[in-house]
Design a protein around this motif. Sequence first.
Motif, PDB file in Angstrom:
ATOM      1  N   UNK A  78       0.797  -1.211   0.000  1.00  0.00           N
ATOM      2  CA  UNK A  78       0.000   0.000   0.000  1.00  0.00           C
ATOM      3  C   UNK A  78       0.841   1.279   0.000  1.00  0.00           C
ATOM      4  N   UNK A  79       2.069   1.227   0.393  1.00  0.00           N
ATOM      5  CA  UNK A  79       2.917   2.413   0.337  1.00  0.00           C
ATOM      6  C   UNK A  79       4.005   2.256  -0.731  1.00  0.00           C
ATOM      7  N   UNK A  80       4.640   1.112  -0.770  1.00  0.00           N
ATOM      8  CA  UNK A  80       5.745   0.935  -1.715  1.00  0.00           C
ATOM      9  C   UNK A  80       5.274   0.923  -3.165  1.00  0.00           C
ATOM     10  N   UNK A  81       3.992   0.632  -3.398  1.00  0.00           N
ATOM     11  CA  UNK A  81       3.481   0.709  -4.767  1.00  0.00           C
ATOM     12  C   UNK A  81       3.512   2.147  -5.293  1.00  0.00           C
ATOM     13  N   UNK A  82       3.642   3.118  -4.399  1.00  0.00           N
ATOM     14  CA  UNK A  82       3.760   4.518  -4.814  1.00  0.00           C
ATOM     15  C   UNK A  82       5.142   4.850  -5.376  1.00  0.00           C
ATOM     16  N   UNK A  83       6.121   3.996  -5.143  1.00  0.00           N
ATOM     17  CA  UNK A  83       7.501   4.384  -5.446  1.00  0.00           C
ATOM     18  C   UNK A  83       7.807   4.419  -6.944  1.00  0.00           C
ATOM     19  N   UNK A  84       7.331   3.425  -7.698  1.00  0.00           N
ATOM     20  CA  UNK A  84       7.643   3.409  -9.138  1.00  0.00           C
ATOM     21  C   UNK A  84       7.098   4.649  -9.855  1.00  0.00           C
ATOM     22  N   UNK A  85       5.805   4.993  -9.673  1.00  0.00           N
ATOM     23  CA  UNK A  85       5.309   6.171 -10.399  1.00  0.00           C
ATOM     24  C   UNK A  85       5.909   7.487  -9.909  1.00  0.00           C
ATOM     25  N   UNK A  86       6.306   7.554  -8.654  1.00  0.00           N
ATOM     26  CA  UNK A  86       6.792   8.824  -8.117  1.00  0.00           C
ATOM     27  C   UNK A  86       8.310   8.983  -8.180  1.00  0.00           C
ATOM     28  N   UNK A  87       9.037   7.869  -8.098  1.00  0.00           N
ATOM     29  CA  UNK A  87      10.492   7.971  -8.048  1.00  0.00           C
ATOM     30  C   UNK A  87      11.189   7.331  -9.248  1.00  0.00           C
ATOM     31  N   UNK A  88      10.467   6.485 -10.006  1.00  0.00           N
ATOM     32  CA  UNK A  88      11.078   5.862 -11.182  1.00  0.00           C
ATOM     33  C   UNK A  88      12.305   5.045 -10.816  1.00  0.00           C
ATOM     34  N   UNK A  89      13.359   5.203 -11.600  1.00  0.00           N
ATOM     35  CA  UNK A  89      14.644   4.567 -11.300  1.00  0.00           C
ATOM     36  C   UNK A  89      14.515   3.075 -11.067  1.00  0.00           C
ATOM     37  N   UNK A  90      15.184   2.600 -10.025  1.00  0.00           N
ATOM     38  CA  UNK A  90      15.211   1.156  -9.763  1.00  0.00           C
ATOM     39  C   UNK A  90      13.828   0.611  -9.435  1.00  0.00           C
ATOM     40  N   UNK A  91      12.935   1.486  -9.034  1.00  0.00           N
ATOM     41  CA  UNK A  91      11.599   1.009  -8.632  1.00  0.00           C
ATOM     42  C   UNK A  91      10.759   0.572  -9.820  1.00  0.00           C
ATOM     43  N   UNK A  92      11.102   1.103 -11.028  1.00  0.00           N
ATOM     44  CA  UNK A  92      10.292   0.770 -12.206  1.00  0.00           C
ATOM     45  C   UNK A  92      10.357  -0.724 -12.521  1.00  0.00           C
ATOM     46  N   UNK A  93      11.490  -1.330 -12.254  1.00  0.00           N
ATOM     47  CA  UNK A  93      11.628  -2.768 -12.564  1.00  0.00           C
ATOM     48  C   UNK A  93      11.602  -3.636 -11.314  1.00  0.00           C
ATOM     49  N   UNK A  94      11.391  -3.025 -10.160  1.00  0.00           N
ATOM     50  CA  UNK A  94      11.429  -3.805  -8.913  1.00  0.00           C
ATOM     51  C   UNK A  94      10.168  -4.666  -8.793  1.00  0.00           C
ATOM     52  N   UNK A  95      10.341  -5.977  -8.587  1.00  0.00           N
ATOM     53  CA  UNK A  95       9.146  -6.829  -8.487  1.00  0.00           C
ATOM     54  C   UNK A  95       8.319  -6.485  -7.259  1.00  0.00           C
ATOM     55  N   UNK A  96       7.036  -6.727  -7.377  1.00  0.00           N
ATOM     56  CA  UNK A  96       6.146  -6.513  -6.231  1.00  0.00           C
ATOM     57  C   UNK A  96       5.428  -7.811  -5.858  1.00  0.00           C
ATOM     58  N   UNK A  97       6.055  -8.895  -6.267  1.00  0.00           N
ATOM     59  CA  UNK A  97       5.496 -10.201  -5.928  1.00  0.00           C
ATOM     60  C   UNK A  97       6.626 -11.186  -5.621  1.00  0.00           C
ATOM     61  N   UNK A  98       7.661 -10.662  -4.995  1.00  0.00           N
ATOM     62  CA  UNK A  98       8.834 -11.482  -4.760  1.00  0.00           C
ATOM     63  C   UNK A  98       9.417 -11.145  -3.401  1.00  0.00           C
ATOM     64  N   UNK A  99      10.227 -12.032  -2.866  1.00  0.00           N
ATOM     65  CA  UNK A  99      10.844 -11.726  -1.582  1.00  0.00           C
ATOM     66  C   UNK A  99      11.735 -12.855  -1.120  1.00  0.00           C
ATOM     67  N   UNK A 100      12.593 -12.530  -0.167  1.00  0.00           N
ATOM     68  CA  UNK A 100      13.507 -13.529   0.396  1.00  0.00           C
ATOM     69  C   UNK A 100      13.872 -13.112   1.817  1.00  0.00           C
ATOM     70  N   UNK A 101      14.141 -14.116   2.624  1.00  0.00           N
ATOM     71  CA  UNK A 101      14.763 -13.888   3.924  1.00  0.00           C
ATOM     72  C   UNK A 101      16.262 -14.056   3.718  1.00  0.00           C
ATOM     73  N   UNK A 102      17.019 -13.041   4.093  1.00  0.00           N
ATOM     74  CA  UNK A 102      18.464 -13.072   3.866  1.00  0.00           C
ATOM     75  C   UNK A 102      19.154 -12.990   5.223  1.00  0.00           C
ATOM     76  N   UNK A 103      20.054 -13.916   5.478  1.00  0.00           N
ATOM     77  CA  UNK A 103      20.677 -14.032   6.794  1.00  0.00           C
ATOM     78  C   UNK A 103      22.190 -13.877   6.651  1.00  0.00           C
ATOM     79  N   UNK A 104      22.718 -12.968   7.437  1.00  0.00           N
ATOM     80  CA  UNK A 104      24.141 -12.635   7.370  1.00  0.00           C
ATOM     81  C   UNK A 104      24.882 -13.131   8.608  1.00  0.00           C
ATOM     82  N   UNK A 105      26.170 -13.433   8.399  1.00  0.00           N
ATOM     83  CA  UNK A 105      27.067 -13.699   9.526  1.00  0.00           C
ATOM     84  C   UNK A 105      28.467 -13.284   9.104  1.00  0.00           C
ATOM     85  N   UNK A 106      29.410 -13.330  10.030  1.00  0.00           N
ATOM     86  CA  UNK A 106      30.792 -13.013   9.686  1.00  0.00           C
ATOM     87  C   UNK A 106      31.380 -14.143   8.849  1.00  0.00           C
ATOM     88  N   UNK A 107      32.235 -13.770   7.914  1.00  0.00           N
ATOM     89  CA  UNK A 107      32.859 -14.777   7.042  1.00  0.00           C
ATOM     90  C   UNK A 107      33.685 -15.747   7.883  1.00  0.00           C
TER      91      UNK A 107
END
Lengths: 572, 114
Positions: free
Chosen positions: A543-572
Amino acid sequence: MKTWWCYSGLPLVVGATLTVSSALAQTVDTARIEAAGQNDWLTYHGSYKSYHYSPLSQINAGNVGNLSVAWMHIPGRSTRGLQSMPVAADGVLYYSGSYSRVFALNGATGEVIWSYFPELDEALIARQTHSPYNRGVALGEGKVFVGTMDGRLFGLDAKTGKVLWETKLIDSQKLTVGFTGAPLYAKGTVIIGSQGGEWPGRGPIFAVDATTGKKKWEFLTVAGTDDAMKTWGNDSWRTGGGGGWMPGTYDSETNTVLWGTANPAPLYDWSGADFKTQGARPGDNLYTSSVIGLDLDTGKLKFYHQELPHDAWDFDSAVGEFVMLERDGQKYVVHPNKGGFVFVYDRNLAVKNVWPLVQNINFVKSIDPKTGELIGRRDFSVGKVTEMPLCPYIGGGISWNSGSYNPKTGLYYKLGQEWCMTLDIQKTTPVTTPQAQLNIGADFKMAPPPSGEIYGHLDARDPITGEKKWEVRYPEPPLGSVLSTAGNLVFVPDSRGILHAYDADNGAELWNHSDGTGHQGGIISYSANGKQYIAVTAGFGGMLSDDYAPNFGGVYKSMPRDDGALIVYSLK
Amino acid sequence: MKSSVKRIAALPVAVLAVSLSCVAAAQSPTPAPDSETFDVEQLFAGTCGFCHSEGGRAAGKGPQLMNTPRDDDFIRNRIKHGKQGAMPAFDGALTDSQIDQIVTYIRALKPRAG
């Protein structure tokens, strides 16, 4: 500064070595959540103190340059991105995705221990606007609790994912709304608040027995008491709104559930200055746009503060953070409001201070820091708002995700958003059959602030006084949550998809990494097998991030809105 | 300047019924007979405009509708069936004649003066 050194005086491995064996797992109960064990993240807000802070320091300002991806998990079907806050206990990470898909993962490896995909009413979900994202689960008594968009609350076995009970709480077919927010567990009770602000309804908050799933009580945020009923002229309580769609917290000293409530409907009223007697919903509209204290056992209202009496701007109080602080012998609760102000209360929600986090606020001239009274409010009549845009934008000066309080630095790290909106107020009639529809009350569009361009910022401030120590700016407002740690770090997942790590003392950027898509969910830290991890959800849309492509363009124009991942970091 | 189809009278709608008693009424699988005034502009201010900014005149969460290159059938189909993760389906809430009026409204959209 990215040198190799261990943080002086701090242990490399904090706490006892853990395994992910469920045989060694301890029950998550109220005392354990209260204690906020350093290896775990036991509630949406980390613990009842709602600090969104990890005492772990294995990853720290000295070695964060060596942070890298340990493992990832793809939940699938991430319609409208991934918006949830993971939780972690005894080395197991639990999280939810869209459609209330729940996963239990080995916190060290990402191995799936179990998953549960509830069978949902897909035809209903296709007719919902604020759907099908889910923002998190709760842990307690060996169970995982999750709400669904079709109005149910589930209790799952934390070891197996087996359904132990499910309880239908809302007639979502009629009211459209369901549950997107995480529940809260306290003392054998599961609390969950419904969506509500934009729809005709009474925005209930429910308490359910954690063992049986039986409903214990229900509090109506719209006209939930006789006194509150008097604040809705012309029976306008029927047009409703309210709800409490983000989890609050629990104060064990007073056995009180603290919760923030959403706005009344329609969002924008045409009353003009005579809002006490005119317009869509004459009166203050209690208990919308309020913070409320409910007795955990009975659901009775103990105290409240209405942050925005007769909210005519959709700057509600549903933000779930209630940061529990103590300073100079005085206990405080800090609660951000969507309008861009931060309210400081005592533990009974009496106002102690109010300070603005963002610059572009003009729905009021100010708020009295001693009383919380709105000064110079703008109440609109039908027609185009011409004198100046309304600030902030409907997305809020403060969005629903959480900031972080770091007890080591004494600073509150919070994201603010500088944006405004054009507005054309219209009279509307609530749509209630065959299924309740949105009731907005205006046509609108995002607009830059009068002073310049739209931007977002991370502030490091004193949580009581609001005094600013440092600030980091972003070209587009970040929408995710913030994490700070005892490793003197502040993590900010931004909208472009970059996860940033800053020095907690001065805001210097120490590390960043692309997660490949925008963030609008949670970030936590936990320990598994003696190793510290940072887990963040990535996935844009809604409901808020869908505003980004029309208002900011750039990377948001191609950013998927039906995708996602959990990303977990640790020290090498 | 307001849209020339600001008020379209003598058209349906249970969904815009003034009666509030229907809050407590049993759910009906089909909309009530087309017996009341259907105000498309109000519908936009209440529901559609949350995503289609400025009453459909500008892009927001949803696309700009004014001067859309989509044909009428596409628009009718999108209103009825929605788009997963982007737009709700309104086939249970709006009748075919109401959807036709929305198409008429969209075709008549002009920039607002001022």
